[in-house]
Design a protein around this motif. Sequence first.
Motif, PDB file in Angstrom:
ATOM      1  N   SER A  61       0.837  -1.188   0.000  1.00  0.00           N
ATOM      2  CA  SER A  61       0.000   0.000   0.000  1.00  0.00           C
ATOM      3  C   SER A  61       0.873   1.240   0.000  1.00  0.00           C
ATOM      4  O   SER A  61       1.877   1.303   0.709  1.00  0.00           O
ATOM      5  CB  SER A  61      -0.913  -0.002   1.234  1.00  0.00           C
ATOM      6  OG  SER A  61      -1.715   1.154   1.250  1.00  0.00           O
ATOM      7  N   ALA A  93      -8.157   0.524  -0.367  1.00  0.00           N
ATOM      8  CA  ALA A  93      -8.491  -0.761   0.271  1.00  0.00           C
ATOM      9  C   ALA A  93      -9.971  -0.852   0.616  1.00  0.00           C
ATOM     10  O   ALA A  93     -10.604  -1.888   0.384  1.00  0.00           O
ATOM     11  CB  ALA A  93      -7.631  -0.971   1.519  1.00  0.00           C
ATOM     12  N   ASP A  94     -10.531   0.209   1.177  1.00  0.00           N
ATOM     13  CA  ASP A  94     -11.939   0.170   1.569  1.00  0.00           C
ATOM     14  C   ASP A  94     -12.853  -0.065   0.366  1.00  0.00           C
ATOM     15  O   ASP A  94     -13.875  -0.748   0.481  1.00  0.00           O
ATOM     16  CB  ASP A  94     -12.338   1.465   2.283  1.00  0.00           C
ATOM     17  CG  ASP A  94     -11.642   1.608   3.638  1.00  0.00           C
ATOM     18  OD1 ASP A  94     -11.235   0.572   4.217  1.00  0.00           O
ATOM     19  OD2 ASP A  94     -11.498   2.748   4.106  1.00  0.00           O
ATOM     20  N   GLU A  95     -12.477   0.484  -0.785  1.00  0.00           N
ATOM     21  CA  GLU A  95     -13.284   0.267  -1.988  1.00  0.00           C
ATOM     22  C   GLU A  95     -13.129  -1.149  -2.517  1.00  0.00           C
ATOM     23  O   GLU A  95     -14.082  -1.745  -3.024  1.00  0.00           O
ATOM     24  CB  GLU A  95     -12.933   1.301  -3.059  1.00  0.00           C
ATOM     25  CG  GLU A  95     -13.386   2.695  -2.681  1.00  0.00           C
ATOM     26  CD  GLU A  95     -13.049   3.752  -3.716  1.00  0.00           C
ATOM     27  OE1 GLU A  95     -12.922   3.408  -4.920  1.00  0.00           O
ATOM     28  OE2 GLU A  95     -12.909   4.923  -3.314  1.00  0.00           O
ATOM     29  N   LEU A  97     -12.602  -3.756  -0.659  1.00  0.00           N
ATOM     30  CA  LEU A  97     -13.352  -4.619   0.256  1.00  0.00           C
ATOM     31  C   LEU A  97     -14.847  -4.616  -0.027  1.00  0.00           C
ATOM     32  O   LEU A  97     -15.522  -5.616   0.205  1.00  0.00           O
ATOM     33  CB  LEU A  97     -13.094  -4.197   1.704  1.00  0.00           C
ATOM     34  CG  LEU A  97     -11.677  -4.462   2.201  1.00  0.00           C
ATOM     35  CD1 LEU A  97     -11.481  -3.867   3.580  1.00  0.00           C
ATOM     36  CD2 LEU A  97     -11.382  -5.956   2.211  1.00  0.00           C
ATOM     37  N   THR A  98     -15.370  -3.511  -0.510  1.00  0.00           N
ATOM     38  CA  THR A  98     -16.808  -3.427  -0.774  1.00  0.00           C
ATOM     39  C   THR A  98     -17.156  -3.656  -2.247  1.00  0.00           C
ATOM     40  O   THR A  98     -18.330  -3.623  -2.610  1.00  0.00           O
ATOM     41  CB  THR A  98     -17.360  -2.052  -0.328  1.00  0.00           C
ATOM     42  OG1 THR A  98     -16.675  -1.024  -1.036  1.00  0.00           O
ATOM     43  CG2 THR A  98     -17.192  -1.863   1.177  1.00  0.00           C
ATOM     44  N   LYS A 129      -9.323  -9.449  -1.843  1.00  0.00           N
ATOM     45  CA  LYS A 129      -9.972  -8.701  -0.763  1.00  0.00           C
ATOM     46  C   LYS A 129      -9.250  -8.912   0.568  1.00  0.00           C
ATOM     47  O   LYS A 129      -9.088  -7.968   1.339  1.00  0.00           O
ATOM     48  CB  LYS A 129     -11.448  -9.091  -0.659  1.00  0.00           C
ATOM     49  CG  LYS A 129     -12.265  -8.523  -1.804  1.00  0.00           C
ATOM     50  CD  LYS A 129     -13.743  -8.707  -1.591  1.00  0.00           C
ATOM     51  CE  LYS A 129     -14.509  -8.002  -2.700  1.00  0.00           C
ATOM     52  NZ  LYS A 129     -15.840  -7.596  -2.287  1.00  0.00           N
ATOM     53  N   ALA A 132      -6.279  -6.732   0.689  1.00  0.00           N
ATOM     54  CA  ALA A 132      -6.671  -5.331   0.885  1.00  0.00           C
ATOM     55  C   ALA A 132      -7.075  -5.072   2.323  1.00  0.00           C
ATOM     56  O   ALA A 132      -6.854  -3.964   2.847  1.00  0.00           O
ATOM     57  CB  ALA A 132      -7.833  -4.986  -0.052  1.00  0.00           C
ATOM     58  N   LEU A 133      -7.624  -6.072   2.984  1.00  0.00           N
ATOM     59  CA  LEU A 133      -8.046  -5.928   4.376  1.00  0.00           C
ATOM     60  C   LEU A 133      -6.888  -5.508   5.273  1.00  0.00           C
ATOM     61  O   LEU A 133      -7.071  -4.764   6.240  1.00  0.00           O
ATOM     62  CB  LEU A 133      -8.677  -7.243   4.866  1.00  0.00           C
ATOM     63  CG  LEU A 133      -9.263  -7.238   6.263  1.00  0.00           C
ATOM     64  CD1 LEU A 133     -10.372  -6.197   6.388  1.00  0.00           C
ATOM     65  CD2 LEU A 133      -9.799  -8.621   6.598  1.00  0.00           C
ATOM     66  N   ALA A 136      -6.883  -1.714   5.085  1.00  0.00           N
ATOM     67  CA  ALA A 136      -8.124  -0.956   5.288  1.00  0.00           C
ATOM     68  C   ALA A 136      -8.023  -0.069   6.515  1.00  0.00           C
ATOM     69  O   ALA A 136      -7.454  -0.464   7.544  1.00  0.00           O
ATOM     70  CB  ALA A 136      -9.304  -1.906   5.412  1.00  0.00           C
ATOM     71  N   ASN A 137      -8.529   1.131   6.369  1.00  0.00           N
ATOM     72  CA  ASN A 137      -8.545   2.117   7.469  1.00  0.00           C
ATOM     73  C   ASN A 137      -7.165   2.390   8.031  1.00  0.00           C
ATOM     74  O   ASN A 137      -7.026   2.765   9.185  1.00  0.00           O
ATOM     75  CB  ASN A 137      -9.487   1.661   8.592  1.00  0.00           C
ATOM     76  CG  ASN A 137     -10.900   1.470   8.095  1.00  0.00           C
ATOM     77  OD1 ASN A 137     -11.408   2.297   7.358  1.00  0.00           O
ATOM     78  ND2 ASN A 137     -11.518   0.376   8.481  1.00  0.00           N
TER      79      ASN A 137
END
Length: 138
Positions: A61, A93-95, A97-98, A129, A132-133, A136-137
């Motif tokens: 990242s 990452a948040d995108e 994941l969703t 995913k 990416a987790l 995330a955040n």
Amino acid sequence: MSIAENQQAVLDELGLFQDWQERYEYVIGLGKTLPPMDAELKTDDWLIKGCQSQVWLHATSANGKVHYAADSDSVITKGMIALFVRVLDQQPADEILTADLSFIDQTGLKEHLAPTRANALNLMATQMKQRALEFANA
């Protein structure tokens, strides 16, 4: 481009081909465009478990976006992971994941692959995913 725009671009490109053989060649060609993966990343730590072929997936990242490196010992499998890299690379990452990755069903790949290779598509999406987790955040 957004994930949805990347997905649509892939679907539009695949739609240009008249038959499955041409689409198959396109997917293999995508695999050939993946940048070489560092040999030291081709370890069990980065191996996607459950795939018929060996598939490595690594993520880093920077600037709030996830970058994927991937490779496989099979040309079609490398092309399949390249589809996901093309859609998800350099996205937040948040995108990731969703993201709804059901676009892969619209490609027609699953209908033309052996069941074990078709299952690999689900494993790849899940691993993208999961990688990416980690970011995330962050």
